[in-house]
Scaffold this motif. Structure first.
Motif, short mmCIF file in Angstrom:
data_model
loop_
_atom_site.label_atom_id
_atom_site.label_comp_id
_atom_site.label_asym_id
_atom_site.label_seq_id
_atom_site.Cartn_x
_atom_site.Cartn_y
_atom_site.Cartn_z
N GLU A 219 -8.78 -5.33 -5.42
CA GLU A 219 -9.92 -5.23 -4.51
C GLU A 219 -9.48 -5.35 -3.06
O GLU A 219 -9.95 -4.62 -2.18
N VAL A 220 -8.55 -6.29 -2.80
CA VAL A 220 -8.07 -6.49 -1.42
C VAL A 220 -7.31 -5.25 -0.93
O VAL A 220 -7.46 -4.83 0.22
N LEU A 221 -6.49 -4.65 -1.80
CA LEU A 221 -5.72 -3.47 -1.41
C LEU A 221 -6.61 -2.28 -1.05
O LEU A 221 -6.18 -1.35 -0.37
N ARG B 263 -6.34 -1.07 4.89
CA ARG B 263 -6.16 0.31 5.34
C ARG B 263 -5.84 0.36 6.83
O ARG B 263 -4.99 1.14 7.27
N ALA B 264 -6.50 -0.53 7.59
CA ALA B 264 -6.22 -0.56 9.03
C ALA B 264 -4.78 -1.01 9.30
O ALA B 264 -4.11 -0.49 10.21
N GLU C 249 4.89 -1.41 4.00
CA GLU C 249 4.11 -1.75 2.81
C GLU C 249 4.38 -3.18 2.35
O GLU C 249 3.47 -3.89 1.91
N GLY C 250 5.63 -3.61 2.48
CA GLY C 250 5.95 -4.98 2.10
C GLY C 250 5.21 -5.99 2.95
O GLY C 250 4.70 -7.00 2.44
N HIS D 286 -0.73 -9.81 4.17
CA HIS D 286 -2.17 -9.62 4.26
C HIS D 286 -2.87 -9.61 2.89
O HIS D 286 -3.87 -10.30 2.71
N ALA D 287 -2.33 -8.84 1.94
CA ALA D 287 -3.04 -8.68 0.66
C ALA D 287 -2.91 -9.91 -0.24
O ALA D 287 -3.91 -10.45 -0.72
N LEU D 288 -1.67 -10.37 -0.46
CA LEU D 288 -1.47 -11.46 -1.42
C LEU D 288 -2.14 -12.77 -0.99
O LEU D 288 -2.82 -13.40 -1.81
N PRO D 289 -1.99 -13.23 0.27
CA PRO D 289 -2.66 -14.49 0.65
C PRO D 289 -4.16 -14.46 0.45
O PRO D 289 -4.76 -15.47 0.07
#
Length: 316
Positions: free
Chosen positions: A208-210, A216-217, A225-226, A232-235
């Motif tokens: 959902e976060v991805l 996207r911004a 990507e890493g 941003h995504a994992l936390p």
């Protein structure tokens, strides 16, 4: 983190534990069997029973018995074991340390493996990697502990060629390698279901976060990507995972009873079964209350971690 949030959560824990003490005392007092009868045996005379009941305070009203019991608990005095004749704190303390070792190994291993596994499934969503991880998660949640334990014993502890011991316990202070050998199978049994739950939750949240606007911004800004995933995504996917881990501690405390009995691990689970079989009420009360305290404190810790990860929770 605001002090008012911490005070509110501590207050909730205290209220919950107060209710738990009432429930534990009430339930153990409606169990069949009388403490005086358990001590003296079935051939005790009515006069001896009455005398011992007065000595133990069992002839008093229940509310006075509760106040006496909870007063002792608050001072660390859980009474004496009816069967073993030892202080309950000594009997339960050693078993609790053994269970803590097992639960800690299982939970630490699961957390280290399940979160990256769920993140990988989200990153590789729709690929064969995602399918394999999803299949593992469904199988893990479908198998109860006794089935998982049996399968592990068949594969890894066959009598003709055992890889790990089928049961038993060695204190880590005496022989650490032997302790770890004995801990592998019970910890793996506990960990497989926990790993399935947590990896599925991380996968769902991170997917959902991805797909969110701010990710996207970040990609449109040219971030690697890493950096997008790990910064941003994992936390932002971890708060629900922490909540699931805290809830799974309840499963861990329940599952450990079955697992310890199967693998002859001398922890709280085995001791609770022994106490139930022998109607050792002080030991039953102490173990039940201790498990409730561990569960309540683990949820408090999870709330504080979630509030740190997501400041919106503090002000909700």
């Amino acid at each position: 983190m605001s002090l008012s949030y911490l005070i509110r959560r501590l207050g909730a824990v205290i209220v919950v534990l107060a209710i738990v003490t009432l429930a534990v005392f009430a339930i153990t007092n409606v169990l069949p069997g009388n403490a005086a009868l358990m001590i003296l045996g079935e051939n005790a005379t009515p006069e001896n029973l009455a005398a011992l009941e007065r000595q133990l305070g069992l002839d008093q009203p229940l509310h006075l018995q509760y106040l006496h019991w909870i007063g002792g608990v608050l001072q660390g005095n859980f009474g004496m074991s009816l069967r073993l004749g030892l202080p309950v704190s000594d009997v339960v303390g050693g078993a609790f340390v053994n269970s803590l070792w097992l639960a800690g190994i299982a939970l630490a291993t699961v957390t280290v493996i399940a979160i990256p596994l769920g993140a990988l499934a989200a990153i590789k969503r729709g690929t064969i990697v995602d399918t394999v991880i999803g299949l593992f998660s469904y199988v893990g949640t479908a198998l109860p502990e006794f089935v998982t334990a049996t399968l592990l014993l068949v594969v890894f502890a066959r009598p003709e060629n055992p890889i790990f011991p089928a049961g038993g316990f060695t204190p880590p202070t005496e022989d650490l390698p032997s302790f770890l050998d004995h801990a592998v199978l019970p910890a793996m049994t506990l960990g497989l279901i926990l790993m399935a739950h947590i990896s599925r939750q991380v996968r769902s949240e991170m997917s959902e976060v991805l797909s969110s606007d701010y990710v996207r911004a970040a990609r449109l800004k040219g971030l690697s990507e890493g950096r997008v995933i790990w910064r941003h995504a994992l936390p932002n996917s971890l708060a629900p995972a922490v909540a699931v881990i805290s809830l799974d501690i309840g499963y861990l405390l329940g599952g450990i009873i079955v697992v310890e009995e199967i693998f002859a691990w001398p922890g709280l689970g085995r001791l609770l079964i022994y106490a139930l079989q022998n109607r050792d009420l002080p030991v039953i009360q102490a173990i039940t209350l201790l498990l409730a305290v561990v569960y309540a404190l683990s949820n408090l810790l999870a709330d504080l971690i979630i509030a740190k990860l997501d400041p919106r929770v503090r002000y909700a």
